[in-house]
Scaffold this active site. Structure first.
Site, PDB file in Angstrom:
ATOM      1  N   GLY A  72       0.819  -1.200   0.000  1.00 33.36           N
ATOM      2  CA  GLY A  72       0.000   0.000   0.000  1.00 33.36           C
ATOM      3  C   GLY A  72       0.857   1.256   0.000  1.00 33.36           C
ATOM      4  O   GLY A  72       2.058   1.217   0.305  1.00 33.36           O
ATOM      5  N   CYS A  73       0.249   2.379  -0.340  1.00 35.36           N
ATOM      6  CA  CYS A  73       1.007   3.628  -0.485  1.00 35.36           C
ATOM      7  C   CYS A  73       1.516   4.151   0.867  1.00 35.36           C
ATOM      8  O   CYS A  73       2.709   4.407   1.029  1.00 35.36           O
ATOM      9  CB  CYS A  73       0.169   4.678  -1.198  1.00 35.36           C
ATOM     10  SG  CYS A  73      -1.475   4.950  -0.520  1.00 35.36           S
TER      11      CYS A  73
END
Length: 322
Positions: free
Chosen positions: A130-131
């Site tokens: 995920g970012c």
């Protein structure tokens, strides 16, 4: 011979960013681009900036044969049922950009190259991080691995651009809400914390620290800025040497002894990390582009690793800077 690939769910922000990279990747041939909502439309009609770059047309037909690699850019929760319905060949590299396989094995390796580079190189199933998870892990991984964080709660704040919420419009992503505004969401409960703890446990099997993460919605389009800190009795020089050694072979993560800013990384696959020591705390800043190093750029980096290519292939990008 070029790598034949497809992008499933290619109409959103991450899918569009992937296509911007793949149409110019010297070792990739895009076989088809998939979208249930945009079938029959030309690529440039959905992603107008790609006019003149490709003649691809969106399809809702999923072909699983003759693909060397496939990128899955489906909404969270939809990848697992998609793979149950569509079976790709055992030689096809699957790179999933959703949350569906980040926190368990099921044959997937967690695709954070700075930690799992060797495993990624030998994997056919890769769960892209995920970012926020990427920015936080790259900020803290060397400290966790070195035992700097032993027994300490880790205080983390992060602010992300509006593209991090996806292309589908909602009240918090609407211009009228986001412009000239900052807000907090998912206080201490963000979904990326699970994958972060998984990696930190891999780096240090005694890691049980609390992660006190405050995520902010920013009033800008793209980028993530992370600030993390914890009590530290060592010197700043010791910390810098530890970080520089940890990332000495990293293709895109760089330690800067000068102050950093977000625009240095926007439109690149870089992560910049800067350290300070104040009031007995080691303070770490990290900056990434949420759509590139936080999503599609890292996915291409994982493709390169899985196929034995130059890790930077197709990713030599220039920041916006100004």
């Amino acid at each position: 011979m070029k790598i034949k690939t497809a992008v499933i769910g290619a109409a959103g922000y991450t899918g569009g960013e992937l296509l911007r990279l793949l149409v110019h990747h010297p070792e990739v041939e895009i076989s088809y681009i998939h979208s249930n909502s945009q079938k029959g439309r030309k690529l440039e009609e959905v992603h107008p900036d790609l006019i003149g770059e490709s003649t691809l047309v969106f399809t809702d037909v999923v072909s699983t044969s003759e693909l060397d690699a496939v990128f899955l850019c489906l909404p969270h929760g939809e990848t697992r049922p998609f793979l149950e319905k569509h079976s790709f060949g055992g030689s096809t590299v699957i790179i999933d950009l959703s949350t569906d396989f980040r926190n368990e094995t099921n044959g997937f390796v967690y695709g954070l190259p700075e930690v799992n580079r060797d495993t990624i190189q030998n994997s056919k199933k890769i769960a892209n991080p995920g970012c926020f998870a990427t920015g936080i892990q790259l900020a803290l991984a060397p400290s966790v691995a070195a035992g700097f964080t032993e027994g300490a709660a880790l205080h983390i704040t992060g602010i992300t651009g509006s593209t991090g919420a996806g292309k589908k419009l909602s009240e918090p992503t609407h211009f009228s809400h986001r412009n000239d505004n900052v807000s907090i969401y998912k206080l201490f409960t963000h979904q990326h914390l699970t994958e972060i703890k998984q990696t930190f446990g891999q780096l240090n099997d005694s890691f049980t620290n609390d992660l006190l993460f405050v995520p902010y919605r920013g009033n800008f389009t793209r980028g993530i800025w992370i600030t993390a800190y914890f009590p530290f009795s060592g010197s700043l020089e010791e910390a810098y040497e530890t970080y520089e050694d940890f990332y000495s072979e990293a293709a895109f993560t760089h330690i800067s002894r000068l102050d950093i800013d977000l625009k240095q990384v926007v439109n690149t696959n870089k992560c910049l990390v800067h350290l300070k020591k104040e009031a007995g705390q080691l303070v770490i800043y990290s900056a990434i582009d949420n759509l590139l190093k936080g999503a599609s750029g890292q996915a291409v980096q994982n493709l390169n690793l899985a196929f034995g290519l130059d890790e930077k292939s197709g990713l030599r990008l220039k920041s916006t800077v100004f």
